[in-house]
Design an enzyme around this catalytic site. Structure first.
Site, PDB file in Angstrom:
ATOM      1  N   ASP A  39       0.798  -1.163  -0.074  1.00  0.00           N
ATOM      2  CA  ASP A  39      -0.104   0.067   0.093  1.00  0.00           C
ATOM      3  C   ASP A  39       1.082   1.063   0.080  1.00  0.00           C
ATOM      4  OD1 ASP A  39       0.691   0.095   2.449  1.00  0.00           O
ATOM      5  OD2 ASP A  39      -1.095   0.111   3.370  1.00  0.00           O
ATOM      6  N   HIS A  40       0.298   2.591   0.298  1.00  0.00           N
ATOM      7  CA  HIS A  40       1.062   3.743   0.275  1.00  0.00           C
ATOM      8  C   HIS A  40       2.245   3.823   1.254  1.00  0.00           C
ATOM      9  CE1 HIS A  40      -2.131   3.973   2.807  1.00  0.00           C
ATOM     10  NE2 HIS A  40      -1.653   5.029   3.510  1.00  0.00           N
ATOM     11  N   CYS A  77       3.337  -3.064   4.385  1.00  0.00           N
ATOM     12  CA  CYS A  77       2.226  -1.956   4.505  1.00  0.00           C
ATOM     13  C   CYS A  77       2.900  -1.480   5.928  1.00  0.00           C
ATOM     14  CB  CYS A  77       0.913  -2.359   4.768  1.00  0.00           C
ATOM     15  SG  CYS A  77       0.770  -3.626   6.361  1.00  0.00           S
ATOM     16  N   THR A 127       2.439  -1.021   9.258  1.00  0.00           N
ATOM     17  CA  THR A 127       2.729  -2.501  10.385  1.00  0.00           C
ATOM     18  C   THR A 127       3.109  -3.820   9.994  1.00  0.00           C
ATOM     19  OG1 THR A 127       0.633  -2.820  10.860  1.00  0.00           O
ATOM     20  CG2 THR A 127       1.394  -1.216  11.964  1.00  0.00           C
ATOM     21  N   GLY A 128       2.733  -4.050   8.650  1.00  0.00           N
ATOM     22  CA  GLY A 128       2.773  -5.533   8.191  1.00  0.00           C
ATOM     23  C   GLY A 128       1.561  -6.106   8.711  1.00  0.00           C
ATOM     24  N   MET A 149      -1.982  -6.398   6.064  1.00  0.00           N
ATOM     25  CA  MET A 149      -1.332  -7.429   5.288  1.00  0.00           C
ATOM     26  C   MET A 149      -1.389  -8.860   5.400  1.00  0.00           C
ATOM     27  SD  MET A 149      -0.742  -5.896   2.028  1.00  0.00           S
ATOM     28  CE  MET A 149      -0.219  -4.598   1.135  1.00  0.00           C
ATOM     29  N   HIS A 204      11.031 -22.691  10.712  1.00  0.00           N
ATOM     30  CA  HIS A 204      10.271 -23.323  11.453  1.00  0.00           C
ATOM     31  C   HIS A 204       8.706 -23.145  10.924  1.00  0.00           C
ATOM     32  CE1 HIS A 204      12.785 -22.772  15.486  1.00  0.00           C
ATOM     33  NE2 HIS A 204      13.404 -23.277  14.516  1.00  0.00           N
ATOM     34  N   HIS A 237       8.896 -29.649  12.412  1.00  0.00           N
ATOM     35  CA  HIS A 237       8.422 -28.537  12.073  1.00  0.00           C
ATOM     36  C   HIS A 237       7.194 -28.908  10.851  1.00  0.00           C
ATOM     37  CE1 HIS A 237      10.933 -25.951  14.340  1.00  0.00           C
ATOM     38  NE2 HIS A 237      12.047 -26.665  13.827  1.00  0.00           N
TER      39      HIS A 237
HETATM   40  C1  RB5 Z   1      -1.919   2.670   6.343  1.00  0.00           C
HETATM   41  O1  RB5 Z   1      -2.078   3.864   7.027  1.00  0.00           O
HETATM   42  C2  RB5 Z   1      -1.769   1.500   7.497  1.00  0.00           C
HETATM   43  O2  RB5 Z   1      -2.898   1.235   7.995  1.00  0.00           O
HETATM   44  C3  RB5 Z   1      -1.337   0.220   6.804  1.00  0.00           C
HETATM   45  O3  RB5 Z   1      -0.212   0.620   5.860  1.00  0.00           O
HETATM   46  C4  RB5 Z   1      -1.181  -0.716   7.640  1.00  0.00           C
HETATM   47  O4  RB5 Z   1      -0.185  -0.602   8.683  1.00  0.00           O
HETATM   48  C5  RB5 Z   1      -2.132  -1.728   8.103  1.00  0.00           C
HETATM   49  O5  RB5 Z   1      -2.069  -2.525   8.867  1.00  0.00           O
END
Ligand code: RB5
Length: 147
Positions: A10-11, A67, A69-70, A73, A100, A135
């Site tokens: 994403d952005h 993204c 925080t990850g 996604m 693992h 595993h």
């Molecule tokens: C975008 O602002 C943010 O929410 C996205 O990149 C991600 O961190 C979501 O989990």
């Protein structure tokens, strides 16, 4: 033939994705860049589903997502059958996610990584094999609902 690796962001992950696309190419892979293609605000599930469905349907062996925080996604990607998407914020976690958990999608929390860290995590994940053994049993249980 070079391995095709679908990659999406994403952005919040767009800048680091650009760097990782270059890196994948330099390493001899064929990155399939599924967007986003600019810094404008977008919705992370749109990219998670595109990358994860390629892995789910075995059009690709593995994929990469980014993204902020990850987390978003990972929620979306892990809904796809056979996808094991791991958020990794250090090379060590990327290595363990492969050894693992046989993670077949790497997710990077782009807002918490430098470019150099992102590249190192990607390389470690690409170069580490699944350890198998005990595993394998645990990974197989992921798809067995219990209780
Ligand atoms: C975008 O602002 C943010 O929410 C996205 O990149 C991600 O961190 C979501 O989990």
């Amino acid at each position: 033939m070079p391995e095709v690796i679908p990659i999406g962001a994403d952005h919040a992950g767009y800048e680091l994705k650009r760097r990782l696309v270059e890196e994948l190419r330099a390493l001899g892979y064929e990155p399939l860049d599924l967007g986003t293609s600019g810094p404008e605000s977008t919705d992370y599930p749109d990219y998670a589903h595109q990358v994860a469905s390629r892995v789910e349907h075995q059009d690709a062996r593995r994929g990469v997502l980014l993204c902020g925080t990850g987390l978003g996604m990972s929620y979306a990607a892990n809904r796809h059958h056979g996808v094991r998407a791991a958020v990794a914020w250090t090379p060590e976690i990327a290595r363990l996610a492969r050894e693992h958990n046989d993670a077949n999608v790497l997710i990077l929390p782009a807002r918490f990584l430098s470019e150099a860290e992102g590249v190192e995590i990607l390389k470690t994940w690409l170069d580490t094999e699944f350890a198998g053994g005990r595993h394998s049993r645990r990974v197989a249980k992921i798809d067995q609902e219990q209780g």
